[in-house]
Design a protein around this motif. Structure first.
Motif, PDB file in Angstrom:
ATOM      1  N   SER A 264       2.036  -6.926  -2.994  1.00 35.86           N
ATOM      2  CA  SER A 264       0.624  -7.236  -2.752  1.00 35.86           C
ATOM      3  C   SER A 264       0.000  -7.818  -4.015  1.00 35.86           C
ATOM      4  O   SER A 264      -0.788  -7.160  -4.700  1.00 35.86           O
ATOM      5  CB  SER A 264      -0.125  -5.965  -2.328  1.00 35.86           C
TER       6      SER A 264
ATOM      7  N   ASN B 298      -2.343  -9.713  -4.703  1.00 31.19           N
ATOM      8  CA  ASN B 298      -3.803  -9.882  -4.790  1.00 31.19           C
ATOM      9  C   ASN B 298      -4.548  -8.567  -4.949  1.00 31.19           C
ATOM     10  O   ASN B 298      -5.776  -8.559  -5.035  1.00 31.19           O
ATOM     11  CB  ASN B 298      -4.325 -10.630  -3.566  1.00 31.19           C
ATOM     12  N   GLU B 299      -3.841  -7.457  -4.986  1.00 31.21           N
ATOM     13  CA  GLU B 299      -4.471  -6.144  -5.114  1.00 31.21           C
ATOM     14  C   GLU B 299      -4.562  -5.758  -6.594  1.00 31.21           C
ATOM     15  O   GLU B 299      -3.612  -5.256  -7.181  1.00 31.21           O
ATOM     16  CB  GLU B 299      -3.684  -5.078  -4.345  1.00 31.21           C
TER      17      GLU B 299
ATOM     18  N   TYR C 190       2.260   1.726  -3.444  1.00 33.33           N
ATOM     19  CA  TYR C 190       1.170   2.161  -4.316  1.00 33.33           C
ATOM     20  C   TYR C 190       0.911   3.658  -4.173  1.00 33.33           C
ATOM     21  O   TYR C 190       0.797   4.387  -5.170  1.00 33.33           O
ATOM     22  CB  TYR C 190      -0.086   1.351  -3.977  1.00 33.33           C
TER      23      TYR C 190
ATOM     24  N   LYS D 135       0.833  -1.206   0.000  1.00 33.21           N
ATOM     25  CA  LYS D 135       0.000   0.000   0.000  1.00 33.21           C
ATOM     26  C   LYS D 135       0.867   1.255   0.000  1.00 33.21           C
ATOM     27  O   LYS D 135       0.556   2.228  -0.675  1.00 33.21           O
ATOM     28  CB  LYS D 135      -0.921  -0.017   1.222  1.00 33.21           C
TER      29      LYS D 135
ATOM     30  N   SER E 197      -6.186  -3.366  -8.050  1.00 35.05           N
ATOM     31  CA  SER E 197      -6.103  -1.935  -8.356  1.00 35.05           C
ATOM     32  C   SER E 197      -4.654  -1.501  -8.563  1.00 35.05           C
ATOM     33  O   SER E 197      -4.378  -0.605  -9.354  1.00 35.05           O
ATOM     34  CB  SER E 197      -6.756  -1.103  -7.253  1.00 35.05           C
ATOM     35  N   TYR E 198      -3.722  -2.161  -7.891  1.00 38.33           N
ATOM     36  CA  TYR E 198      -2.306  -1.846  -8.088  1.00 38.33           C
ATOM     37  C   TYR E 198      -1.881  -2.244  -9.504  1.00 38.33           C
ATOM     38  O   TYR E 198      -1.153  -1.520 -10.176  1.00 38.33           O
ATOM     39  CB  TYR E 198      -1.417  -2.569  -7.073  1.00 38.33           C
TER      40      TYR E 198
END
Length: 144
Positions: free
Chosen positions: A80, A82-83, A55, A52, A85-86
């Protein structure tokens, strides 16, 4: 190479990183992304495994330095996985920098994973058009 010793516990660094992150968010809401970036970078240094923070570094610098933003978004994806949006933002900056093969790889993955983000189809078709893969664009659009 000498081993680096921590002065404080991991909890201390995670807490400080979270505080720096919150300060960065405040600067974002005050429309001061350059100041926010300083705090997000500090948070990332204190908690280097937090996607995060990487990001938000990418988001903060995106308008000013696409190359650095791309590196932060890629790091966020690695930290991350599994994110989605990244990955979307990583793909967007790859597209904008004309790294079309990488953008295609990212957006095809997101499209095949049925990620619910309208930008996925938009940038996938833009990327494939840039690569002159017009037949595939038509096939994808027929599916939707």
């Amino acid at each position: 190479m000498a081993k680096v010793h921590q002065l404080y516990s991991d909890h201390f660094y995670h807490k400080r990183a979270s505080e720096e992150f919150e300060r960065g968010l405040q600067f974002i809401s005050d429309e001061r992304p350059e100041k926010a970036l300083d705090h997000f970078k500090t948070a990332l240094k204190m908690d280097s495994q937090n996607g995060k923070y990487a990001y938000f570094c990418g988001l903060s610098i995106y308008l000013y330095d696409k190359e650095e933003a791309k590196n932060y978004f890629k790091l966020a994806c690695e930290l991350s996985p599994n994110e989605d949006s990244y990955k979307v933002w990583y793909g967007i900056v790859c597209y904008e920098m004309k790294f079309f093969d990488e953008a295609k790889r990212v957006f095809l993955y997101l499209y095949s994973a049925s990620v619910d983000d309208e930008r996925v189809l938009l940038y996938l078709t833009r990327t494939m058009n840039a690569l002159r893969e017009h037949g595939q664009v038509v096939d994808i659009l027929k599916e939707n």
